[in-house]
Design an enzyme around this catalytic site. Structure first.
Site, short mmCIF file in Angstrom:
data_model
loop_
_atom_site.label_atom_id
_atom_site.label_comp_id
_atom_site.label_asym_id
_atom_site.label_seq_id
_atom_site.Cartn_x
_atom_site.Cartn_y
_atom_site.Cartn_z
N GLU A 49 -5.03 -8.92 3.10
CA GLU A 49 -6.23 -8.10 2.91
C GLU A 49 -6.93 -8.48 1.60
O GLU A 49 -6.30 -8.93 0.64
CB GLU A 49 -5.90 -6.60 2.92
CG GLU A 49 -7.16 -5.76 3.05
CD GLU A 49 -6.90 -4.30 3.39
OE1 GLU A 49 -5.73 -3.94 3.64
OE2 GLU A 49 -7.88 -3.53 3.41
N TYR A 51 -1.78 8.26 0.65
CA TYR A 51 -1.83 6.86 1.11
C TYR A 51 -1.29 6.74 2.54
O TYR A 51 -1.89 6.07 3.38
CB TYR A 51 -1.00 5.97 0.15
CG TYR A 51 -1.32 4.51 0.34
CD1 TYR A 51 -2.37 3.92 -0.35
CD2 TYR A 51 -0.60 3.73 1.24
CE1 TYR A 51 -2.69 2.58 -0.16
CE2 TYR A 51 -0.91 2.40 1.44
CZ TYR A 51 -1.96 1.83 0.74
OH TYR A 51 -2.28 0.51 0.94
#
Ligand code: FMN
Ligand code: FE2
Ligand code: FE2
Length: 406
Positions: free
Chosen positions: A82, A198
């Site tokens: 990513e 998260y």
């Protein structure tokens, strides 16, 4: 704030960057900022695990240079492609052009979309492959879809460190690098909240995979002294704590409580939320009311995830859901929540539509529902408030009943 490299175990350094200012992380609100963690292992073959987001390249290069000349880096391991972890790879490779990149097969395919790989040595690795870098051996374990198809973790056997990329991370900018330091400077509760935040926003869809991969790690007999994620604090005091939290969440752990999540145009739907909440409280359950236009979506998602039950409130706008509620539900649907019970309420003027549409989305998500929801025309009357209170009670009882299954 420039932060120097921090030794996390003998000859293994955190060389990442702290992003104090980021508040919008790919659309995910990050009120505490974040860090991009990467790690440098000083062995016969100097090895870098992950890089950082492109605009922080100078920070990691400076941190690396404080330990060793980057030209001496022999191996670069990329656990996850990513943007926040690979987009400074070219800056590292410019300084260490002969280094070999180790990455999963899927990672390599993806990386080709970011960089011209023909100029670099790239080796693909799969679960069980090892890389001996001197005194140390690193072992790779692919974790596909945790949270991207290419994701993998790297285990440093001798040091008992698991480098887990995004897993077990938190979006927290801090001068502290370790869980124990942060628990003292801030609090254990704040750290746990950041873990849940998260997990809820990034990992919620992957509970089954999390269980499988944790079992695989345990079956491999990896002893873990440190979990070193790519964001936030490093787990050295009690890595078992975050593993336990992940397993609990993957297994459906939630509070026996209710989140009332709504938006409103002329405050009628809002006026329904109060008596509904009182009804929930009357059944002894805690509840909280979240107005979407006043709350970052990521916070609303986290609060939804903490509670066993949720009530979604929306006025009807042009026959359908109010946009902020639709946005929230779209976001939630993508996260594929499980083990939650939901219902809907709202005010309309003439034809209605929002409550009906909420239930359609709930059905798409396969969530347990309490039906019918409650809706009313224009302003709630006193009798409507009473009905809202009763709806809250009924919903709370169903939440408690459903909660017994966990
Ligand atoms: C949390 C998250 C989940 C994602 N889920 C998917 C997905 O399910 N399918 C997919 O094809 N890409 C997925 N992506 C990858 C993005 O679509 C990809 O990074 C894309 O290049 C982003 O485009 P943008 O730069 O215009 O935002 C996901 C990305 C993130 C950050
Ligand atoms: Fe990621
Ligand atoms: Fe990340």
């Amino acid at each position: 704030m420039p932060v120097k490299a921090v030794e996390i175990k003998k000859d293994i350094y955190w060389v990442g960057a702290v992003d104090w200012a980021v508040r919008d992380f790919h659309g995910y609100e990050t009120p505490r900022g974040t860090t991009y963690n990467n790690y440098l292992i000083m062995d016969d073959e100097i090895t870098l695990i992950d890089t950082v987001k492109y605009d922080f390249a100078t920070y990691t290069l400076k941190n690396i240079s404080g330990v060793v000349d980057p030209a001496r880096i022999k191996n670069v391991i990329i656990n996850h492609i990513e943007n926040d972890h690979v987009t400074s790879l070219d800056c590292v490779m410019d300084l260490a052009p002969n280094a070999t990149i180790y990455i999963s097969e899927k990672g390599k395919k993806g990386l080709e979309r970011f960089f011209d790989l023909s100029r670099w040595n790239v080796k693909t690795v799969k679960t069980g492959d090892t890389l001996t870098i001197g005194k140390r051996t690193l072992e790779f374990l692919e974790t596909p879809m945790l949270h991207w198809p290419d994701s993998m973790v790297t285990y440093a056997r001798e040091d008992k460190i698991l480098f887990t990329q995004d897993a077990f991370g938190q979006h927290v900018a801090s001068a502290n690098r370790f869980d124990d330091e942060y628990e003292i400077s801030n609090s254990p509760v704040e750290l746990e909240d950041a873990v849940v935040d998260y997990y809820a926003n990034i990992l919620m869809p992957f509970g089954q995979m999390i269980k499988t991969k944790i079992a695989e790690i345990q079956a491999k007999g990896f002893e873990i002294d440190i979990i070193a994620p790519d964001h936030g604090l490093i787990w050295r005091k009690d890595p078992g704590k975050v593993l336990g939290m992940y397993l609990d969440m993957a297994n459906g752990k939630a509070r026996e409580s209710v989140a009332i999540i709504y938006d409103t145009m002329w405050q009628s739907t809002e006026k329904m939320a109060g008596p509904i909440a009182e009804g929930v409280r009357a059944e002894g359950l805690n509840c909280q009311i979240i107005k979407l236009r006043a709350t970052p979506t990521s916070v609303a998602i986290k609060e939804f995830w903490k509670c066993r039950g949720a009530l979604i409130g929306s006025p009807t706008l042009n026959n359908i859901l109010f946009p902020s509620v639709a946005e929230f539900l779209t976001h939630l649907r993508g996260l594929r929540p499980k083990n939650r019970i939901v219902g809907a309420f709202g005010s309309f003027g003439w034809g209605g539509g929002a409550v009906k549409e909420s239930y359609e989305v709930f059905k798409q998500m396969g969530l347990q529902t309490v039906e019918p929801g409650i809706q009313l025309a224009y302003r709630p009357s006193l009798a409507d408030e009473e009905a809202c209170f009763e709806f809250g009670r009924t919903f709370a009882r169903q939440v408690s009943e459903y909660h017994k299954g966990f």
